[in-house]
Design a protein around this motif. Structure first.
Motif, PDB file in Angstrom:
ATOM      1  N   THR A  31       0.867  -1.168   0.000  1.00  0.00           N
ATOM      2  CA  THR A  31       0.000   0.000   0.000  1.00  0.00           C
ATOM      3  C   THR A  31       0.905   1.220   0.000  1.00  0.00           C
ATOM      4  N   VAL A  32       0.657   2.124  -0.933  1.00  0.00           N
ATOM      5  CA  VAL A  32       1.433   3.353  -1.055  1.00  0.00           C
ATOM      6  C   VAL A  32       0.481   4.525  -0.860  1.00  0.00           C
ATOM      7  N   SER A  33       0.853   5.430   0.033  1.00  0.00           N
ATOM      8  CA  SER A  33       0.098   6.661   0.233  1.00  0.00           C
ATOM      9  C   SER A  33       1.006   7.826  -0.120  1.00  0.00           C
ATOM     10  N   LEU A  34       0.496   8.709  -0.970  1.00  0.00           N
ATOM     11  CA  LEU A  34       1.260   9.843  -1.465  1.00  0.00           C
ATOM     12  C   LEU A  34       0.650  11.137  -0.939  1.00  0.00           C
ATOM     13  N   ALA A  35       1.464  11.970  -0.307  1.00  0.00           N
ATOM     14  CA  ALA A  35       1.018  13.284   0.144  1.00  0.00           C
ATOM     15  C   ALA A  35       1.225  14.266  -1.012  1.00  0.00           C
ATOM     16  N   VAL A  36       0.127  14.781  -1.519  1.00  0.00           N
ATOM     17  CA  VAL A  36       0.151  15.644  -2.700  1.00  0.00           C
ATOM     18  C   VAL A  36      -0.924  16.715  -2.539  1.00  0.00           C
ATOM     19  N   LEU A  79      11.351   1.563  -3.059  1.00  0.00           N
ATOM     20  CA  LEU A  79      10.053   2.070  -3.529  1.00  0.00           C
ATOM     21  C   LEU A  79       9.919   3.563  -3.245  1.00  0.00           C
ATOM     22  N   ALA A  80      10.169   3.960  -2.005  1.00  0.00           N
ATOM     23  CA  ALA A  80      10.009   5.359  -1.615  1.00  0.00           C
ATOM     24  C   ALA A  80      10.934   6.264  -2.432  1.00  0.00           C
ATOM     25  N   LYS A  91       5.020  15.228  -1.915  1.00  0.00           N
ATOM     26  CA  LYS A  91       5.725  15.875  -0.802  1.00  0.00           C
ATOM     27  C   LYS A  91       6.124  14.866   0.275  1.00  0.00           C
ATOM     28  N   GLY A  92       5.416  13.747   0.338  1.00  0.00           N
ATOM     29  CA  GLY A  92       5.705  12.705   1.316  1.00  0.00           C
ATOM     30  C   GLY A  92       5.115  11.397   0.858  1.00  0.00           C
ATOM     31  N   ILE A  93       5.641  10.320   1.417  1.00  0.00           N
ATOM     32  CA  ILE A  93       5.184   8.993   1.002  1.00  0.00           C
ATOM     33  C   ILE A  93       5.189   8.055   2.200  1.00  0.00           C
ATOM     34  N   ALA A 112       5.173  -7.280   8.265  1.00  0.00           N
ATOM     35  CA  ALA A 112       5.167  -6.081   7.417  1.00  0.00           C
ATOM     36  C   ALA A 112       6.147  -5.052   7.946  1.00  0.00           C
ATOM     37  N   VAL A 113       6.535  -4.150   7.053  1.00  0.00           N
ATOM     38  CA  VAL A 113       7.248  -2.939   7.450  1.00  0.00           C
ATOM     39  C   VAL A 113       6.468  -1.755   6.904  1.00  0.00           C
ATOM     40  N   GLU A 114       6.594  -0.646   7.605  1.00  0.00           N
ATOM     41  CA  GLU A 114       5.983   0.589   7.140  1.00  0.00           C
ATOM     42  C   GLU A 114       7.002   1.703   7.331  1.00  0.00           C
ATOM     43  N   ILE A 115       7.236   2.457   6.260  1.00  0.00           N
ATOM     44  CA  ILE A 115       8.144   3.591   6.343  1.00  0.00           C
ATOM     45  C   ILE A 115       7.432   4.847   5.853  1.00  0.00           C
ATOM     46  N   THR A 116       7.851   5.971   6.365  1.00  0.00           N
ATOM     47  CA  THR A 116       7.330   7.263   5.957  1.00  0.00           C
ATOM     48  C   THR A 116       8.511   8.161   5.632  1.00  0.00           C
ATOM     49  N   ARG A 117       8.470   8.807   4.484  1.00  0.00           N
ATOM     50  CA  ARG A 117       9.537   9.702   4.053  1.00  0.00           C
ATOM     51  C   ARG A 117       8.922  11.005   3.585  1.00  0.00           C
ATOM     52  N   GLY A 118       9.626  12.104   3.823  1.00  0.00           N
ATOM     53  CA  GLY A 118       9.134  13.415   3.404  1.00  0.00           C
ATOM     54  C   GLY A 118       8.058  13.941   4.332  1.00  0.00           C
ATOM     55  N   GLU A 119       7.279  14.883   3.833  1.00  0.00           N
ATOM     56  CA  GLU A 119       6.197  15.501   4.610  1.00  0.00           C
ATOM     57  C   GLU A 119       4.969  14.593   4.565  1.00  0.00           C
ATOM     58  N   PHE A 120       4.569  14.120   5.726  1.00  0.00           N
ATOM     59  CA  PHE A 120       3.398  13.251   5.784  1.00  0.00           C
ATOM     60  C   PHE A 120       2.719  13.497   7.127  1.00  0.00           C
ATOM     61  N   ILE A 121       1.556  14.127   7.087  1.00  0.00           N
ATOM     62  CA  ILE A 121       0.865  14.509   8.324  1.00  0.00           C
ATOM     63  C   ILE A 121      -0.199  13.475   8.637  1.00  0.00           C
TER      64      ILE A 121
END
Length: 121
Positions: A31-36, A79-80, A91-93, A112-121
């Motif tokens: 699952t990929v979530s993109l902050a845009v 991926l990120a 702006k974030g992922i 599972a692993v979960e990572i967050t990079r960049g701006e993600f609120i």
């Protein structure tokens, strides 16, 4: 912040530490979530003001089904990095990478692993 979510994409890859993982392969869910900022896309109805999620899917497919890595963490980082570099509007992922059937004993639904990079609120 606005978000685009690509939920539970499934791929078959050869990542893992154990020899049977790199030989036999297994399923992976991503699952990929993109902050845009999606305001301009919503106002103009123009693809160039958003992120083409078909391209993001293809990037995920090429990485998860591509060169084997030992660790889920390495796959998630790849991926990120690739998605962030290819899509400047992001702006974030957040990457949630699931291995449903790891070859370890016990009773569990998945690892599972979960990572967050960049701006993600």
């Amino acid at each position: 912040m606005d978000y685009i979510h690509l939920n539970e994409m499934e791929f078959y890859g050869y990542h893992g530490v154990f020899p049977e993982e790199t030989k036999l392969g297994q399923r992976f869910r991503v699952t990929v979530s993109l902050a845009v900022d999606l305001k301009k896309a919503g106002d103009t109805d123009a693809l160039e003001h958003t992120v083409h999620y078909g391209e993001v899917y293809n990037t995920c497919k090429s990485i998860v089904e591509g060169e084997p890595k030992k660790l889920l963490e390495a796959v998630a980082e790849n991926l990120a990095a690739r998605i962030l570099s290819a899509h400047p509007l992001v702006k974030g992922i957040r990457i949630h990478l699931i291995k449903p059937d790891p070859p370890i004993p016990g009773h569990y639904k998945s690892v599972a692993v979960e990572i967050t990079r960049g701006e993600f609120i």
